[in-house]
Design a protein around this motif. Structure first.
Motif, short mmCIF file in Angstrom:
data_model
loop_
_atom_site.label_atom_id
_atom_site.label_comp_id
_atom_site.label_asym_id
_atom_site.label_seq_id
_atom_site.Cartn_x
_atom_site.Cartn_y
_atom_site.Cartn_z
N ASP A 180 57.47 -10.14 -59.18
CA ASP A 180 58.38 -9.06 -59.53
C ASP A 180 57.80 -8.20 -60.65
O ASP A 180 57.98 -6.97 -60.67
N GLY A 181 57.07 -8.84 -61.58
CA GLY A 181 56.45 -8.08 -62.67
C GLY A 181 55.34 -7.18 -62.18
O GLY A 181 55.22 -6.03 -62.64
N THR A 182 54.53 -7.67 -61.25
CA THR A 182 53.48 -6.82 -60.71
C THR A 182 54.07 -5.64 -59.95
O THR A 182 53.52 -4.54 -59.96
N GLN A 183 55.23 -5.85 -59.33
CA GLN A 183 55.85 -4.77 -58.58
C GLN A 183 56.29 -3.63 -59.51
O GLN A 183 56.25 -2.46 -59.13
N ILE A 184 56.68 -3.96 -60.73
CA ILE A 184 57.03 -2.92 -61.70
C ILE A 184 55.81 -2.05 -61.98
O ILE A 184 55.90 -0.81 -62.03
N PHE A 185 54.66 -2.69 -62.16
CA PHE A 185 53.41 -1.94 -62.35
C PHE A 185 53.10 -1.09 -61.12
O PHE A 185 52.76 0.09 -61.23
N TYR A 186 53.24 -1.69 -59.94
CA TYR A 186 52.91 -0.97 -58.70
C TYR A 186 53.83 0.23 -58.49
O TYR A 186 53.41 1.27 -57.98
N ASN A 187 55.10 0.09 -58.88
CA ASN A 187 56.05 1.20 -58.70
C ASN A 187 55.73 2.38 -59.59
O ASN A 187 56.24 3.48 -59.36
N LYS A 188 54.91 2.17 -60.61
CA LYS A 188 54.51 3.27 -61.48
C LYS A 188 53.12 3.79 -61.13
O LYS A 188 52.89 5.00 -61.09
N SER A 278 50.60 12.66 -58.74
CA SER A 278 50.39 11.48 -57.91
C SER A 278 49.98 10.26 -58.73
O SER A 278 49.43 10.38 -59.82
N ALA A 279 50.23 9.11 -58.13
CA ALA A 279 49.66 7.86 -58.60
C ALA A 279 48.54 7.50 -57.61
O ALA A 279 47.58 8.25 -57.47
N HIS A 280 48.68 6.39 -56.88
CA HIS A 280 47.60 5.87 -56.03
C HIS A 280 47.66 6.36 -54.60
O HIS A 280 46.70 6.18 -53.85
#
Length: 301
Positions: A180-188, A278-280
């Protein structure tokens, strides 16, 4: 627009596997095809399908494929970790080009890991038929990739950083809290769109279903690189890339500038375009500008 799908025999170390592919458009025309390299490693081709638009706008046949180990290509969950090498994926790409009869004239676009594979392929194999190389949200080395993602992680809330580091220290990166923590990073820094595009979700679902390649070559996350690619670098060979090259990344991209700079500094014929909104996932986040920038490069360079 016509579509053709199939599976290509791919023999490696005496064993034959299958590479699934899709061609959008007609390879029998004189128009140069665009071959796409998906990310991961081990995230299926689906999220790259927005590139289908070039088949319509530029009459360019576009080729997608699932690299071995993911999607509709052969899955290999029981091979030793050393099976998964960048040479394996370069051999698979060569096999695809030869099978489709396009090795003498093609363009190549790689995203994320696909950009790393594309750069490595162009630098080491130096294919004469490669006319344009597009490196989207990649890095010239995994050390620089990790440096960039950790810089971005430093900008996240302190309690999130500490939780992630705790799980990494204790070897509990398979926990729900860490995921869940990595998903926070991925969402940004991967895709801030809400919700994520269905094609992107489908690619990630394929990876979660069989994480063999990703976990072996990358590790538990984009910023904790423990896999076999952790020492990978193409920095010292970038000067050998002969094809005109377009480098793309986003303002909030996990593919940080620090990893893209060697592309710009050392590839002889290169252009770098940064997407401010954009991000990724530039082709999802700024699709019209992406099509304009890539289309102009393919047509006019």
């Amino acid at each position: 627009m016509s579509e053709t799908t199939g599976k290509i025999p791919f023999t490696h170390d005496g064993v034959t596997y299958e590479t699934w592919y899709k061609v959008v458009g007609d390879l029998s025309t004189k128009n140069r095809p665009l071959v796409t390299l998906h990310g991961g490693p081990g995230i299926s081709h689906h999220y790259m399908l927005p590139h289908t638009s070039f088949a319509t706008s530029h009459h360019t046949p576009v080729i997608f494929y699932d690299q071995i180990g993911i999607g509709q290509s052969s899955h290999l969950k029981d091979v030793p970790p050393e099976f998964w090498t960048i040479e394996l994926f370069m051999d698979e790409l060569d096999n695809l080009l030869i099978y489709l009869g396009i090795r003498d004239d093609f363009d190549l676009v790689g995203h994320s890991w696909g950009a790393m594979l594309g750069a490595h392929y162009a630098a080491y194999r130096r294919p004469a038929g490669l006319k344009h190389l597009i490196l989207v949200s990649g890095s010239a080395s995994m050390k620089l990739w990790a440096e960039g993602t950790n810089r971005l992680l430093d900008g996240m809330p302190e309690d999130l950083r500490e939780m992630l580091k705790k799980h990494e220290r204790e070897g509990t990166t398979d926990s729900k809290e860490y995921h869940d923590g990595t998903q926070i990073f991925y969402n940004k820094h991967v895709c801030p769109l809400v919700p994520w595009p269905e094609l992107l979700l489908k690619s990630f679902a394929n990876m979660f279903e069989d994480p063999t390649v990703y976990s072996t070559m990358i590790g538990p996350s984009e910023f904790n690189i423990t896999g076999s690619l952790r020492t990978w670098s193409v920095v010292d060979k970038l000067h050998d890339i002969t094809a005109p090259t377009l480098v793309i990344n986003g303002q909030d991209d996990e593919a940080h500038d620090v990893g893209n700079w060697p592309f710009f500094a050392q590839i002889p014929r290169v252009k770098w375009v940064k997407f401010a909104q954009s991000a990724h996932m530039t082709f999802f986040e700024e699709p019209e500008r992406y099509k304009e920038v890539v289309g102009e490069f393919l047509t006019n360079v």
